[in-house]
Design a protein around this motif. Structure first.
Motif, short mmCIF file in Angstrom:
data_model
loop_
_atom_site.label_atom_id
_atom_site.label_comp_id
_atom_site.label_asym_id
_atom_site.label_seq_id
_atom_site.Cartn_x
_atom_site.Cartn_y
_atom_site.Cartn_z
N ALA A 176 1.75 -4.40 -12.17
CA ALA A 176 1.47 -4.36 -10.74
C ALA A 176 2.78 -4.34 -9.98
O ALA A 176 3.79 -4.86 -10.44
N LEU A 177 2.78 -3.70 -8.81
CA LEU A 177 3.96 -3.66 -7.96
C LEU A 177 3.54 -3.97 -6.53
O LEU A 177 2.68 -3.30 -5.97
N HIS A 178 4.13 -5.02 -5.97
CA HIS A 178 3.85 -5.44 -4.60
C HIS A 178 5.17 -5.50 -3.84
O HIS A 178 6.17 -5.95 -4.37
N ARG A 179 5.15 -5.08 -2.57
CA ARG A 179 6.35 -5.15 -1.73
C ARG A 179 6.01 -5.92 -0.45
O ARG A 179 5.09 -5.53 0.28
N ALA A 180 6.75 -6.97 -0.20
CA ALA A 180 6.58 -7.75 1.03
C ALA A 180 7.79 -7.50 1.92
O ALA A 180 8.93 -7.56 1.45
N THR A 181 7.55 -7.20 3.18
CA THR A 181 8.65 -6.90 4.10
C THR A 181 8.46 -7.65 5.41
O THR A 181 7.36 -8.06 5.76
N LEU A 222 2.51 -6.85 3.50
CA LEU A 222 2.44 -6.80 2.04
C LEU A 222 1.73 -5.54 1.62
O LEU A 222 0.59 -5.29 2.05
N ASN A 223 2.38 -4.73 0.81
CA ASN A 223 1.79 -3.50 0.29
C ASN A 223 1.68 -3.58 -1.22
O ASN A 223 2.63 -4.00 -1.89
N THR A 224 0.54 -3.19 -1.75
CA THR A 224 0.34 -3.11 -3.19
C THR A 224 0.40 -1.65 -3.57
O THR A 224 -0.44 -0.85 -3.13
N GLU A 225 1.38 -1.28 -4.40
CA GLU A 225 1.56 0.11 -4.80
C GLU A 225 0.91 0.41 -6.14
O GLU A 225 0.48 1.51 -6.40
N ILE A 226 0.87 -0.59 -7.02
CA ILE A 226 0.22 -0.46 -8.32
C ILE A 226 -0.53 -1.76 -8.57
O ILE A 226 -0.02 -2.83 -8.27
#
Length: 194
Positions: free
Chosen positions: A54-59, A79-83
């Motif tokens: 899983a890949l999550h990006r918090a900005t 928070l975006n979940t890319e995978i």
């Protein structure tokens, strides 16, 4: 699995030594990983990979300004979940990243900064659900003048338990009149093992 005869020819089952007929696994069977009689396709293999990785990006959605000699907690707001599943990681009301699924995660944290004659210290703290400190990791960069933009970044690996959370803080070590602007801050977490 025995196939009916086609004309005068029979179609034997495939084995590890001999070619033959084999049934394809469904995505659910591929993810479960317990069936040793069915073959996977690229699509079912992707479903398996997505269930494990899983890949999550918090900005931060807006800029933060820090006066010299102060330290602030920077709450994440996007928070975006890319995978993977979006339910694995979430943001709580304090802007902390909270983990609903335990696993080994790769953490990548960085920010774009500018300031006047000071140093910036970026810190990531990981806590278990019971508030036990799991990791306290930071990076320091010097800032020469207001026109310089730096991207201090670190990569770390950490086992995050269910209910664990991550916070980010920034300290700006400059004189009282100096100001540091945080233009963009991002924390990426990638689950690489259960």
């Amino acid at each position: 699995m025995t196939m009916p005869q086609s004309g005068l020819h029979t179609h034997p089952d495939a084995t590890t030594e001999d070619s033959g007929v084999i049934e394809l696994a469904t995505e659910a069977e591929a993810v479960a990983g317990t069936d040793d009689e069915r073959a996977v396709t690229p699509e079912s293999m992707q479903a398996w990979g997505t269930s494990k990785i899983a890949l999550h990006r918090a900005t931060l959605s807006s800029n933060h300004t820090v006066q010299g000699g102060t330290q602030i907690v920077m709450p994440f707001s996007v928070l975006n979940t890319e995978i993977g599943s979006a339910s694995d990681v979430s943001l709580n009301s304090s802007g902390e990243m909270v983990f609903a699924r335990s696993g080994l995660y790769q953490l990548r944290y960085g920010t774009s900064v500018s300031g006047v004659h000071g140093g910036i210290y970026l810190e990531m703290k990981a806590h278990a659900a019971d508030n036990t400190l799991l990791r306290n990791r930071g990076v320091t960069s010097g800032l020469a003048d207001s026109s310089e933009n730096l991207q201090p970044q670190f990569v770390d690996f950490l086992w995050m338990p269910t209910g664990g959370r991550i916070t980010c803080e920034v300290a700006f070590h400059g004189n009282g009149g100096a100001v540091c602007s945080m233009a963009r801050t991002e924390l990426s977490v990638m689950r690489i093992a259960d």
